[in-house]
Design a protein around this motif. Sequence first.
Motif, PDB file in Angstrom:
ATOM      1  N   PRO A  65      39.154  41.658  30.888  1.00  0.00           N
ATOM      2  CA  PRO A  65      40.015  42.403  31.817  1.00  0.00           C
ATOM      3  C   PRO A  65      39.465  42.457  33.244  1.00  0.00           C
ATOM      4  O   PRO A  65      40.241  42.420  34.203  1.00  0.00           O
ATOM      5  CB  PRO A  65      40.082  43.799  31.202  1.00  0.00           C
ATOM      6  N   GLN A 117      49.781  43.879  39.291  1.00  0.00           N
ATOM      7  CA  GLN A 117      48.962  44.332  38.170  1.00  0.00           C
ATOM      8  C   GLN A 117      49.336  43.502  36.952  1.00  0.00           C
ATOM      9  O   GLN A 117      50.503  43.201  36.743  1.00  0.00           O
ATOM     10  CB  GLN A 117      49.225  45.815  37.879  1.00  0.00           C
ATOM     11  N   ALA A 158      43.802  38.976  39.890  1.00  0.00           N
ATOM     12  CA  ALA A 158      45.084  39.581  40.288  1.00  0.00           C
ATOM     13  C   ALA A 158      44.985  40.207  41.673  1.00  0.00           C
ATOM     14  O   ALA A 158      45.891  40.074  42.493  1.00  0.00           O
ATOM     15  CB  ALA A 158      45.525  40.616  39.260  1.00  0.00           C
ATOM     16  N   ARG A 159      43.878  40.897  41.947  1.00  0.00           N
ATOM     17  CA  ARG A 159      43.693  41.498  43.277  1.00  0.00           C
ATOM     18  C   ARG A 159      43.650  40.428  44.364  1.00  0.00           C
ATOM     19  O   ARG A 159      44.252  40.578  45.427  1.00  0.00           O
ATOM     20  CB  ARG A 159      42.416  42.331  43.318  1.00  0.00           C
ATOM     21  N   SER A 214      41.609  41.273  36.410  1.00  0.00           N
ATOM     22  CA  SER A 214      41.854  42.238  37.476  1.00  0.00           C
ATOM     23  C   SER A 214      41.395  41.693  38.828  1.00  0.00           C
ATOM     24  O   SER A 214      42.088  41.825  39.834  1.00  0.00           O
ATOM     25  CB  SER A 214      41.145  43.547  37.157  1.00  0.00           C
ATOM     26  N   SER A 215      40.224  41.068  38.853  1.00  0.00           N
ATOM     27  CA  SER A 215      39.702  40.484  40.085  1.00  0.00           C
ATOM     28  C   SER A 215      40.616  39.373  40.593  1.00  0.00           C
ATOM     29  O   SER A 215      40.938  39.312  41.782  1.00  0.00           O
ATOM     30  CB  SER A 215      38.293  39.942  39.850  1.00  0.00           C
TER      31      SER A 215
END
Length: 102
Positions: A5, A25, A12-13, A9-10
């Motif tokens: 995850p 997100q 996606a950012r 997340s990295s």
Amino acid sequence: MAYPPALLSSAARQLQRVFEADDLQAADEEELHRHVARMVQHLLRRNLNHLLHILYRIDVEEQQVKQAMLAESEEAVAGNIARLIIKRELQKAQTRFRYSQN
């Protein structure tokens, strides 16, 4: 391949910044792929030059992009390009994570 995850997340950012998206997100890689494919398809229709600039900025290999654009439909092209974008961003996220540990 299932990614942790933190890496998703990295990535996606970073993609949120690159695509100038409000909220990107993603709980898993498949959801991230759907979001990115939708943005890519929009750019294919509206602003191909901006999409090409993004691909250059992300550092997706030109030959892979050319191959991805040979798909039969616009949706397939967008999906293929989204996979290339996500793959590259996950590679960069892995590298950042690896070197931040040292």
